[in-house]
Design a protein around this motif. Sequence first.
Motif, PDB file in Angstrom:
ATOM      1  N   GLY A   1       2.326   2.132  -3.294  1.00  0.00           N
ATOM      2  CA  GLY A   1       1.412   2.543  -4.351  1.00  0.00           C
ATOM      3  C   GLY A   1       0.326   1.576  -4.757  1.00  0.00           C
ATOM      4  N   ALA A   2       0.214   0.409  -4.099  1.00  0.00           N
ATOM      5  CA  ALA A   2      -0.883  -0.490  -4.448  1.00  0.00           C
ATOM      6  C   ALA A   2      -2.184   0.089  -3.905  1.00  0.00           C
ATOM      7  CB  ALA A   2      -0.639  -1.869  -3.850  1.00  0.00           C
ATOM      8  N   SER A   3      -3.226   0.101  -4.732  1.00  0.00           N
ATOM      9  CA  SER A   3      -4.525   0.553  -4.236  1.00  0.00           C
ATOM     10  C   SER A   3      -5.207  -0.628  -3.535  1.00  0.00           C
ATOM     11  CB  SER A   3      -5.382   1.036  -5.399  1.00  0.00           C
ATOM     12  OG  SER A   3      -5.626  -0.045  -6.274  1.00  0.00           O
ATOM     13  N   LYS A   4      -6.327  -0.339  -2.878  1.00  0.00           N
ATOM     14  CA  LYS A   4      -7.088  -1.423  -2.244  1.00  0.00           C
ATOM     15  C   LYS A   4      -7.461  -2.483  -3.273  1.00  0.00           C
ATOM     16  CE  LYS A   4      -9.061   1.195   1.536  1.00  0.00           C
ATOM     17  NZ  LYS A   4     -10.148   2.091   1.920  1.00  0.00           N
ATOM     18  N   GLN A   5      -7.824  -2.014  -4.471  1.00  0.00           N
ATOM     19  CA  GLN A   5      -8.212  -2.950  -5.529  1.00  0.00           C
ATOM     20  C   GLN A   5      -7.064  -3.885  -5.893  1.00  0.00           C
ATOM     21  OE1 GLN A   5      -9.031   0.214  -5.279  1.00  0.00           O
ATOM     22  NE2 GLN A   5     -10.688   0.813  -6.672  1.00  0.00           N
ATOM     23  N   HIS A   6      -5.851  -3.335  -5.912  1.00  0.00           N
ATOM     24  CA  HIS A   6      -4.691  -4.179  -6.213  1.00  0.00           C
ATOM     25  C   HIS A   6      -4.551  -5.286  -5.172  1.00  0.00           C
ATOM     26  CE1 HIS A   6      -2.913  -0.647  -8.590  1.00  0.00           C
ATOM     27  NE2 HIS A   6      -3.066  -1.627  -9.455  1.00  0.00           N
TER      28      HIS A   6
ATOM     29  N   ARG B   1       0.842  -1.194   0.000  1.00  0.00           N
ATOM     30  CA  ARG B   1       0.000   0.000   0.000  1.00  0.00           C
ATOM     31  C   ARG B   1       0.881   1.249   0.000  1.00  0.00           C
ATOM     32  NH1 ARG B   1      -3.996   1.642  -0.834  1.00  0.00           N
ATOM     33  NH2 ARG B   1      -5.302   2.140   0.947  1.00  0.00           N
TER      34      ARG B   1
END
Lengths: 437, 230
Positions: A348-353, A345
């Motif tokens: 840069g990972a979004s929740k969707q990722h 997170r």
Amino acid sequence: MFSYYVKLALISFKRTPLLSFLMVLLIAMGIGATMTTFTVSYMMSQDPLPSKSDRVFSVQMDSRGDGYDWGESSLAEITYMDMQNVINSGIPKHHVVISAVSTMLKNPQQQTQAIKSKVRTTNADFFTMFETPFLFGSGWDEQADKQAQQVIVLTKKSNNRFFNGENSVGRFLQFGDVLYQVVGVLDDWQLMPKFYGVKTEAFSEPHDVFIPFNTQVKNELMVGNLVNNTCWKSYEGDDFAAFLASECMWVVLWVELDNDAAREQYQAYIDRYAQQQRDHGRFANRIYNRLVDVKQYLVDEEIVSDDSKMAVWLSVLFLIVCLLNCMGLMMAKFHGKAGEVGLRRAVGASKQHIVAQFSVELAVIGFIGGLVGLILAQFGLAIAENLYNYLHASLMQMNLILVLSTLLLAVLVSCTFGLLPIFKASLTQPSSQLKSL
Amino acid sequence: MLKMTGLAKVYLTSDVKTQALQPFNLSIEQGEFVAVIGPSGSGKTTFLNIAGLLENHSEGVYELDGKDVSTLSDKHKSAYRNEKIGFVFQSFNLIPELNLYDNIDMPLRYRKFTAKERDERIMKALEQVGLAGRKNHYPTQLSGGQQQRVAIARAIAGSPSVIFADEPTGNLDSKMAQGIMSLLQDINASGTSIIMVTHDNEQAQQAQRIVQIKDGVLSEDAPILAQAIA
Ligand SMILES: Nc1ncnc2c1ncn2[C@@H]1O[C@H](COP(=O)(O)OP(=O)(O)O)[C@@H](O)[C@H]1O
Ligand SMILES: [Mg+2]
């Protein structure tokens, strides 16, 4: 991205092998049990005649006297008289008359001991209407029916038994005291369900041999318990002719009607016939003639038993219990990955990722669980085959569709029961847990 | 580049209220090297997390590249962290099951780069931190200083405009620490802003600006070097 997630899933599998193994095992057990019972139930409810099940009909007539209940009892059999009277209408493409006897059979040249065998008595159309495959020879012709010849068709299995699997066409089989000449040997052939005879044998192999129905009549072979015989009215005399002339309902009649017009025409024909009979004092109960197609027949006769469906529901319950346990393990697994989630997170990972990554991870586990479940189901089916050896072995075999649905089911249920754990994992704050990995 | 006005942070945990940061104003320009110093527990990490969009502030306005960050969705913030910000943590935070190459690849995976471009960026970043020959090694096979270099490579591979470093040398001996410091200096020299938390006064002196936090109160010191010139 998908392949990246699959790679991460496999790495994660290696990271927590025991946990992952337990998850796979739980899914596999649930899926294995469900697919074992489902396969049997599914195979039982297959269309036995996919090419023409909507054009083949059981001819049913309520020829009983006054005062019989109108509901419950099955009318799958009709009287010999009625069968004889309607069989020459010329409307159906095929008529198939079905009855059965038991007898002692042996090959007079090879065997001293005769073997008790089941005999299907029918007519030439049987082999054409059901498109039976032949290993040697063919079915008998209409001439043989008319003349009530002593001809016989063997299943592959009985040909192996009596003739060691050789081409036995033209040879003789001793049938009680008389000889019958072999005209054909069937190849492997199994309708599933074998709907045309009695309900209790719907999942058994075909009878050992086939002879013309008229030959049964000519030789006065009395039906035994291989046939439903409803004698609602006692008859006078104890000879075979009296039995034939009686109101006993013991003949099953199937017809193939090519289209709706033929069907209506035939319905009108038997209705007219029943009315004539009523005018002469028979059919006093009611005029109740039905043409029941194969699928409806399976339902009416309850050939697909509720027991098998019950077993499926029970194993689905078991699957759910397995999955609930698995869900706990998923929670634990994702909890242990909070550090990685926080880090992903942060960079840069979004929740969707995160949701996608863990969904793929569960899908991979589900897929492996499905594969192991398939193996367990094969064991389950092998055990079922041993336990229920009166059922035909082909009930215990998965086809490609079932194999693929097993895998799909395993993946779907794993992801479904993973929704909550995945959702919780996606809530991990990017700032938290960054200290521990 | 970064403008904080009246910014404050309060933590609420089961009826205990911690004022981690008192209201303060601060702005940092592109290309600056800022050191954040202060005793342990004073709010340095909290400041860095807010500045790096890892946490929300409680009061005031935070503008990043002219945008009020409170208007950004979680998805936007993630994308911003991914493209514009690099992080370096005290405990390196590498994923032990992934080799160096895959660790550096991680943030790049969340961008629409081709495989070729990712590969070029990873190899360039590894070269920059002097570990090009060890891309297939795993973090545990490296010394602490080398691990932190990998973390820096991960932070710079996406060409961010700012790097937030939280005590990047805290777990390293002084020789390794100096290596990391000069690496950060090089990165800063190429135009990337650096905001670094440290409790090493000597390191802080190598920055252009020093921000001090004491009990949540933020103030600014001029570095001794700058004072001497003035
Ligand atoms: N998530 C949190 N919840 C509650 N209190 C916190 C949280 N994070 C930090 N704090 C408190 O805020 C203060 C500042 O912490 P921190 O920013 O980590 O200090 P530093 O990095 O300067 O050592 C400390 O008193 C800490 O206990
Ligand atoms: Mg700190």
